[in-house]
Design an enzyme around this catalytic site. Structure first.
Site, short mmCIF file in Angstrom:
data_model
loop_
_atom_site.label_atom_id
_atom_site.label_comp_id
_atom_site.label_asym_id
_atom_site.label_seq_id
_atom_site.Cartn_x
_atom_site.Cartn_y
_atom_site.Cartn_z
N LYS A 17 140.31 68.18 -65.48
CA LYS A 17 141.21 68.83 -64.52
C LYS A 17 142.03 67.81 -63.73
O LYS A 17 141.66 66.63 -63.64
CB LYS A 17 140.42 69.73 -63.55
CG LYS A 17 139.38 68.97 -62.70
CD LYS A 17 139.92 68.48 -61.40
CE LYS A 17 139.52 67.20 -60.89
NZ LYS A 17 138.78 66.36 -60.37
N ASN A 61 129.24 58.31 -74.40
CA ASN A 61 130.12 57.76 -73.34
C ASN A 61 129.34 56.86 -72.38
O ASN A 61 129.93 56.02 -71.70
CB ASN A 61 130.79 58.87 -72.53
CG ASN A 61 131.75 59.69 -73.36
OD1 ASN A 61 131.37 60.72 -73.90
ND2 ASN A 61 132.98 59.22 -73.52
N SER A 157 133.15 62.90 -74.68
CA SER A 157 134.29 63.23 -73.83
C SER A 157 135.45 62.29 -74.08
O SER A 157 135.26 61.09 -74.25
CB SER A 157 133.88 63.15 -72.35
OG SER A 157 134.95 63.64 -71.56
N GLY A 162 134.38 58.98 -64.17
CA GLY A 162 134.50 58.42 -62.83
C GLY A 162 135.92 58.04 -62.45
O GLY A 162 136.13 57.01 -61.82
N GLY A 164 138.48 60.70 -61.60
CA GLY A 164 139.23 61.74 -60.89
C GLY A 164 139.74 62.85 -61.76
O GLY A 164 140.40 63.77 -61.27
N GLY A 166 137.82 64.91 -63.52
CA GLY A 166 136.82 65.97 -63.67
C GLY A 166 135.84 65.78 -64.81
O GLY A 166 135.34 66.77 -65.35
N SER A 167 135.52 64.52 -65.17
CA SER A 167 134.57 64.35 -66.28
C SER A 167 133.23 64.98 -65.93
O SER A 167 132.58 65.59 -66.79
CB SER A 167 134.40 62.87 -66.62
OG SER A 167 133.65 62.20 -65.63
N SER A 168 132.81 64.87 -64.67
CA SER A 168 131.49 65.42 -64.33
C SER A 168 131.50 66.94 -64.39
O SER A 168 130.54 67.55 -64.87
CB SER A 168 131.03 64.93 -62.94
OG SER A 168 131.92 65.38 -61.96
N GLU A 231 127.38 69.53 -60.53
CA GLU A 231 128.29 68.83 -59.62
C GLU A 231 127.57 68.33 -58.36
O GLU A 231 127.88 67.26 -57.83
CB GLU A 231 129.45 69.76 -59.21
CG GLU A 231 130.50 69.94 -60.30
CD GLU A 231 131.36 68.69 -60.45
OE1 GLU A 231 130.94 67.78 -61.18
OE2 GLU A 231 132.42 68.64 -59.83
N ASP A 242 136.30 71.85 -58.94
CA ASP A 242 136.35 71.20 -60.25
C ASP A 242 135.68 72.06 -61.32
O ASP A 242 136.24 72.26 -62.41
CB ASP A 242 135.68 69.82 -60.20
CG ASP A 242 136.45 68.82 -59.36
OD1 ASP A 242 137.44 69.23 -58.73
OD2 ASP A 242 136.07 67.65 -59.32
#
Ligand SMILES: Nc1ncnc2c1ncn2[C@@H]1O[C@H](COP(=O)(O)OP(=O)(O)OP(=O)(O)O)[C@@H](O)[C@H]1O
Ligand SMILES: C[C@@](O)(CCO)CC(=O)[O-]
Length: 437
Positions: A17, A61, A157, A162, A164, A166-168, A231, A242
């Site tokens: 995102k 990853n 992924s 890390g 910004g 929205g990987s998490s 999250e 997110d």
């Protein structure tokens, strides 16, 4: 409904995102505007005939592979409900993740991960990923009366972790979706499409399965609510923006719910197609630390920071309105180019204003500021996206192709300064599923 086959094999996929406006201010109850990216995380699940009954979690990853036995997870995690905020086991099931006492749950899982790895400390990204896997596995499976077979679960992924984008959230949404799809596939295979699917001792529940090739709006809502737990493991106090964006996709206007109330989520389906240039500052940072920094500033300078957050709220609302107007123009025939350019110029002004406010909150970084200055000299407008302190900035690209040469020159300038650029379109699909057999 297409029947699934045994052994189960499927892929779930969630987008990353971009927060157009509202990072940080959304955590403090203000409006945010975000969109899905067409850069995604994919999870493959394949049931195996492993004789030693293993669940193999592959996280390339993070260069991490971990094996749990089904028995170990059954005995340690699935024999009891997670710690609850109120009530008891008979009040809990798959449909109420909000009952979980997440901080207690996370603490127990962290201890288990460190103990099972026989380490005092694991690198934080690995630790968070394993805890998120165990939290969602336990929370989602513990109340449902299905038999879990050994399986391989691989997460890949294309997002930079890390940074910004929205990987998490994309990771947590995929995990929640994979486990929920596993349950509905098992239920469908066992033809239990009516009646209670809870284990003894848990609150009764039924699951309506309409189509195993997509997630319904109701299923997406459930996925997003579970992903919020993931999250919380990564960030401590996420707004929910997110996970909602990565689940539903498209462009969303979002406001966190007040105490005990759900979030207000508006899908802006009529917005114009937006193209952006993502620029990686190359600086990695940790979202939780950036959130803490803003909270500290709010405590130290309440009036200044509150007014800043209010102004950011106004920016997100104004940008959402402009995007809708731009969307309406798209479908009209005639001389709309001038109007389009003038609305686009307003969007760019809002980008500049928001970047200034993010600087007031202390979440920019010298590298991000350098990107903004370089872009500005080329006649474009950039702001950071996500938690800041590093990670990505984005530039809104002009709607018409006449400025392509200027865009190319700006890209070359950024690349000469060592920044990696990715041109992409916003608003791709949210969580999807494909059955492999
Ligand atoms: N593909 C993945 N495999 C394993 N873990 C992942 C993966 N993607 C994300 N994670 C987990 O999420 C963490 C990154 O979360 P973080 O919030 O710091 O970054 P982000 O989500 O990329 O940024 P933002 O929240 O600002 O959008 C990683 O350290 C890791 O624990
Ligand atoms: C910084 C933040 O606003 C966005 C991170 O992508 C945190 C959140 O909304 O949870």
């Amino acid at each position: 409904m297409l029947p699934v086959k045994y052994p189960l094999a499927f892929i779930v996929s969630a987008p990353g995102k971009v927060i157009l406006h509202g990072e940080h201010s959304v955590v403090h109850g203000k409006t945010a505007l975000a969109a899905s990216l067409n850069i995604r995380t994919n999870i493959t699940v394949k049931e195996g005939d492993s004789v030693d009954g293993k669940i193999i979690l592959d996280l390339p990853n993070l260069d991490t592979k971990h094996a749990y036995t089904v028995l170990e997870l059954n005995e340690i995690f699935l024999s009891n409900p997670p710690p609850l905020l109120k009530g008891s086991q008979c009040d809990f099931n798959l449909y109420n993740p909000e009952l979980i006492n997440t901080s207690k749950f996370i603490e127990t899982l962290r201890e288990y991960v460190l103990k099972s790895e026989k380490l005092q400390q694991l690198p934080f990204p690995q630790e968070c990923a394993l805890v998120a896997f165990l939290a969602l596995y336990t929370g989602i499976f513990c109340s449902v009366n299905i038999q879990i077979q050994p399986f391989f679960i691989g997460v890949v992924s294309d997002l930079t972790l890390g940074s910004g984008c929205g990987s998490s959230a994309s990771f947590s949404v995929c995990l929640a979706a994979a486990f929920i799809h596993y349950i509905r596939s098992k239920i469908s295979l066992n033809s239990i499409t009516h009646g209670n699917i809870s284990k003894n001792g848990y609150k009764d529940m039924e699951m309506e399965i309409i189509d195993l090739t997509v997630f319904s709006a109701k299923e997406k809502e459930l996925i997003s609510r579970w992903a919020l737990i993931g999250e919380k493991i990564m960030h401590g106090n996420p707004s929910g923006l997110d996970n909602a964006t990565c689940t539903f996709g498209s462009v969303v206007k979002f406001r966190k719910g007040k105490e005990g109330q759900g979030a207000v989520l508006e899908h802006l389906s009529g917005t114009a197609k937006l193209k952006i240039l993502l620029v990686d500052s190359g600086v990695r940072r940790d979202t939780a630390r950036m959130l803490a920094k803003v909270s500290e500033r709010l405590k130290c300078y309440p009036q200044v920071v509150q007014s800043t957050l209010d102004a950011m709220d106004g920016i997100a609302i104004a940008a959402a309105e402009i995007l809708m107007l731009l969307g309406e123009l798209d479908t009209e025939i005639g001389d709309t180019l001038k109007q389009q350019n003038s609305l686009h110029a307003k969007l760019e002004e809002l980008v500049d204003m928001n970047q200034a406010f993010l600087n007031v909150l202390g979440v920019s970084h010298p590298s991000l500021d350098r990107i903004c200055r370089t872009v500005s000299k080329c006649g474009f407008h950039a702001k950071l996206t996500g938690a800041g302190g590093g990670g990505y900035a984005f530039i809104l690209l002009p709607p018409c192709s006449s400025q392509q040469t200027k865009v190319q020159q700006m890209k070359e300038q950024l690349e000469r300064n060592g920044f990696v650029c990715t041109e992409t379109e916003l608003g791709s699909a949210g969580i999807t599923v494909s059955n492999l057999i």
